[in-house]
Design a protein around this motif. Sequence first.
Motif, mmCIF file in Angstrom:
data_model
loop_
_atom_site.group_PDB
_atom_site.id
_atom_site.type_symbol
_atom_site.label_atom_id
_atom_site.label_comp_id
_atom_site.label_asym_id
_atom_site.label_seq_id
_atom_site.Cartn_x
_atom_site.Cartn_y
_atom_site.Cartn_z
ATOM 1 N N ARG A 89 0.834 -1.207 0.000
ATOM 2 C CA ARG A 89 0.000 0.000 0.000
ATOM 3 C C ARG A 89 0.868 1.256 0.000
ATOM 4 O O ARG A 89 0.561 2.246 -0.667
ATOM 5 C CB ARG A 89 -0.927 -0.012 1.219
ATOM 6 N N ALA A 90 1.980 1.227 0.734
ATOM 7 C CA ALA A 90 2.881 2.380 0.784
ATOM 8 C C ALA A 90 3.482 2.658 -0.599
ATOM 9 O O ALA A 90 3.581 3.813 -1.032
ATOM 10 C CB ALA A 90 3.994 2.140 1.804
ATOM 11 N N LEU A 91 3.882 1.610 -1.313
ATOM 12 C CA LEU A 91 4.442 1.765 -2.657
ATOM 13 C C LEU A 91 3.422 2.380 -3.607
ATOM 14 O O LEU A 91 3.701 3.342 -4.330
ATOM 15 C CB LEU A 91 4.904 0.407 -3.194
ATOM 16 N N PHE A 92 2.215 1.830 -3.605
ATOM 17 C CA PHE A 92 1.153 2.289 -4.508
ATOM 18 C C PHE A 92 0.768 3.732 -4.198
ATOM 19 O O PHE A 92 0.679 4.587 -5.094
ATOM 20 C CB PHE A 92 -0.067 1.366 -4.335
ATOM 21 N N ASN A 93 0.585 4.008 -2.910
ATOM 22 C CA ASN A 93 0.125 5.344 -2.520
ATOM 23 C C ASN A 93 1.207 6.407 -2.661
ATOM 24 O O ASN A 93 0.897 7.583 -2.858
ATOM 25 C CB ASN A 93 -0.414 5.319 -1.083
ATOM 26 N N TYR A 94 2.479 6.012 -2.570
ATOM 27 C CA TYR A 94 3.551 6.987 -2.761
ATOM 28 C C TYR A 94 3.577 7.471 -4.212
ATOM 29 O O TYR A 94 3.778 8.655 -4.477
ATOM 30 C CB TYR A 94 4.901 6.395 -2.360
ATOM 31 N N VAL A 95 3.368 6.551 -5.153
ATOM 32 C CA VAL A 95 3.276 6.949 -6.568
ATOM 33 C C VAL A 95 2.138 7.947 -6.745
ATOM 34 O O VAL A 95 2.297 8.998 -7.367
ATOM 35 C CB VAL A 95 3.071 5.721 -7.479
ATOM 36 N N HIS A 96 0.972 7.637 -6.195
ATOM 37 C CA HIS A 96 -0.173 8.535 -6.324
ATOM 38 C C HIS A 96 0.087 9.873 -5.636
ATOM 39 O O HIS A 96 -0.360 10.923 -6.121
ATOM 40 C CB HIS A 96 -1.434 7.858 -5.781
ATOM 41 N N CYS A 97 0.818 9.842 -4.531
ATOM 42 C CA CYS A 97 1.159 11.084 -3.830
ATOM 43 C C CYS A 97 1.993 11.994 -4.734
ATOM 44 O O CYS A 97 1.757 13.205 -4.796
ATOM 45 C CB CYS A 97 1.933 10.749 -2.555
ATOM 46 N N MET A 145 -0.307 3.883 -14.032
ATOM 47 C CA MET A 145 -1.381 3.810 -15.022
ATOM 48 C C MET A 145 -2.705 4.275 -14.422
ATOM 49 O O MET A 145 -3.451 5.036 -15.042
ATOM 50 C CB MET A 145 -1.515 2.382 -15.551
ATOM 51 N N GLN A 146 -2.990 3.824 -13.197
ATOM 52 C CA GLN A 146 -4.251 4.219 -12.572
ATOM 53 C C GLN A 146 -4.297 5.720 -12.309
ATOM 54 O O GLN A 146 -5.340 6.356 -12.501
ATOM 55 C CB GLN A 146 -4.467 3.453 -11.268
ATOM 56 N N ALA A 147 -3.168 6.306 -11.901
ATOM 57 C CA ALA A 147 -3.127 7.756 -11.656
ATOM 58 C C ALA A 147 -3.445 8.524 -12.939
ATOM 59 O O ALA A 147 -4.243 9.470 -12.934
ATOM 60 C CB ALA A 147 -1.755 8.165 -11.120
ATOM 61 N N GLU A 148 -2.837 8.133 -14.047
ATOM 62 C CA GLU A 148 -3.113 8.798 -15.321
ATOM 63 C C GLU A 148 -4.585 8.672 -15.693
ATOM 64 O O GLU A 148 -5.230 9.646 -16.107
ATOM 65 C CB GLU A 148 -2.237 8.189 -16.432
ATOM 66 N N LEU A 149 -5.118 7.464 -15.540
ATOM 67 C CA LEU A 149 -6.524 7.244 -15.911
ATOM 68 C C LEU A 149 -7.473 8.048 -15.033
ATOM 69 O O LEU A 149 -8.483 8.570 -15.514
ATOM 70 C CB LEU A 149 -6.872 5.754 -15.831
ATOM 71 N N LEU A 150 -7.165 8.160 -13.749
ATOM 72 C CA LEU A 150 -8.041 8.924 -12.859
ATOM 73 C C LEU A 150 -8.172 10.373 -13.329
ATOM 74 O O LEU A 150 -9.275 10.931 -13.356
ATOM 75 C CB LEU A 150 -7.519 8.882 -11.419
ATOM 76 N N TYR A 151 -7.055 10.979 -13.707
ATOM 77 C CA TYR A 151 -7.116 12.382 -14.150
ATOM 78 C C TYR A 151 -7.876 12.538 -15.465
ATOM 79 O O TYR A 151 -8.714 13.435 -15.606
ATOM 80 C CB TYR A 151 -5.694 12.946 -14.297
ATOM 81 N N VAL A 152 -7.611 11.663 -16.429
ATOM 82 C CA VAL A 152 -8.261 11.840 -17.729
ATOM 83 C C VAL A 152 -9.730 11.429 -17.676
ATOM 84 O O VAL A 152 -10.587 12.060 -18.305
ATOM 85 C CB VAL A 152 -7.491 11.090 -18.845
ATOM 86 N N LEU A 153 -10.053 10.413 -16.896
ATOM 87 C CA LEU A 153 -11.461 10.005 -16.777
ATOM 88 C C LEU A 153 -12.269 11.032 -15.994
ATOM 89 O O LEU A 153 -13.448 11.266 -16.288
ATOM 90 C CB LEU A 153 -11.567 8.615 -16.121
ATOM 91 N N ARG A 154 -11.643 11.671 -15.022
ATOM 92 C CA ARG A 154 -12.331 12.746 -14.305
ATOM 93 C C ARG A 154 -12.653 13.891 -15.268
ATOM 94 O O ARG A 154 -13.757 14.459 -15.222
ATOM 95 C CB ARG A 154 -11.470 13.260 -13.148
ATOM 96 N N ALA A 155 -11.712 14.219 -16.172
ATOM 97 C CA ALA A 155 -11.956 15.293 -17.144
ATOM 98 C C ALA A 155 -13.090 14.904 -18.100
ATOM 99 O O ALA A 155 -13.904 15.746 -18.468
ATOM 100 C CB ALA A 155 -10.675 15.574 -17.926
#
Length: 480
Positions: free
Chosen positions: A391-399, A464-474
Amino acid sequence: MNRQTLCNSGDYLICGHCQRAVRRDKKIIIAQTSRGPSAFIPEKEFGQENEVDKITNSLVEEYSTSGRLDNITKVISLHPQYLESFLRTQFYLLRLDGPLPYHYRHYIAIMAAARHQCAYLINMHVDEFLNTGGSTEWLSGLEYIPQKLKNLNEINKLLAHRPWLITKEHIQNLVKTGENNWSLSELVHAVVLLAHYHALSSFVFGSGINPERDPDPLNGFQTAVGNKFCVCDLANDNTETTSHTSNEVEQNKDYESELEALMERMKKIQEEKEEEEASQEEMATRFEKEKKESLLVVSGAFDEEAISLSNVSRYIEDPGFGYKDFARRGEENLPTFRAHDYSWEDHGFSLVNRLYSDIGHLLDDKFRMVYNLTYNTMATHEDVDTTMLRRALFNYVHCMFGIRYDDYDYGEVNQLLERSLKVYIKTVTCYPERATKRLYDGYWRQFKHSEKVHVNLLLMEARMQAELLYVLRAITQHLT
């Protein structure tokens, strides 16, 4: 000095892995890298044919897009459960019915990989592009492709380097009425491909994936030494040595003590959680602190004398545009993306599935698989719950991408991820073309290579999920 002069001058060595040149006089010792699928992982780690290989081969037969067992697949096959999810998703994106023509799909993969100068993926998809009927003229550069594809340049650039800058206006510009407009279903297919290949570029560089063969001259990539030498490693003192020193025993003791210290920190965090949970205000403060501290984490050293020889510029618009820290000074008012307001599970999944049938299920399975994957081991230790590490690895990327989870204590990131690991994460995620063997070897030195590959899979999927979250939100904002 132009590329041809460099190639002929004899003053430079050219890396078959990253396609960069470094002056010969910088290093006296030249080391041969692994001949296996990875320049970072000894070939013996992949072993002889066994049951895992049989599973891998059957998956390749069913889901391979190239018809062969490529080096990416060989490295990921250290985790067969995840490999199936990965291959099935990639096969769906490239081979099965969908909104985009097949040759478009491979050209979009080329455009995405070019943002990180990933010659490995570009060469792979040049072949696929031609095999699906693509025009050789398009391989001469962006000026030769249809305007509709050219219109993807801006969103490709932003997704790859600063996805938080994507707005509903970018979406509106792509789908507005006109002969070169994108339908929403086509656009979703395109952005999933872009995000997939940006993230896969991170995996290729982070895992030291070796070239399959010498690059095709048609694509303009030249290599003086094939895949025998990795010049970027030479430039950063990443040569391997077979000599054994008296310090090795002491080093192993140090590595073991680092592992024990990490285990102790994990135990302490768990105990503190059971005693008292931090308040929401404290959690928000810790996120902001971690976000700002990520500014101080410098990515892998980038040799200023290294000259890019990979002829990727033909596939890139605005090549100087790259990652900049989300929390950089002077932009303190850039709003944090709160996963509570727009999450993959509650928002992104349903939108992407509605506009591009079934891809949401495949992506969701892949995200969950890598996030939950565990063998309950850490190096030599067994029966270990590694949930908080994953979880720390995944969330650090998102941070680093400005995404915050309200229910996560970001104080754990600082306690669990040592500085050398943070440098590796930032490099692989944000500047993958700078990844070196030294960075790979420099963290979690007691851990197995398969565990480090798992780290890279987590970084790839988190990105990949971080990129998708931003573009899907738009896209959602455009629709509402």
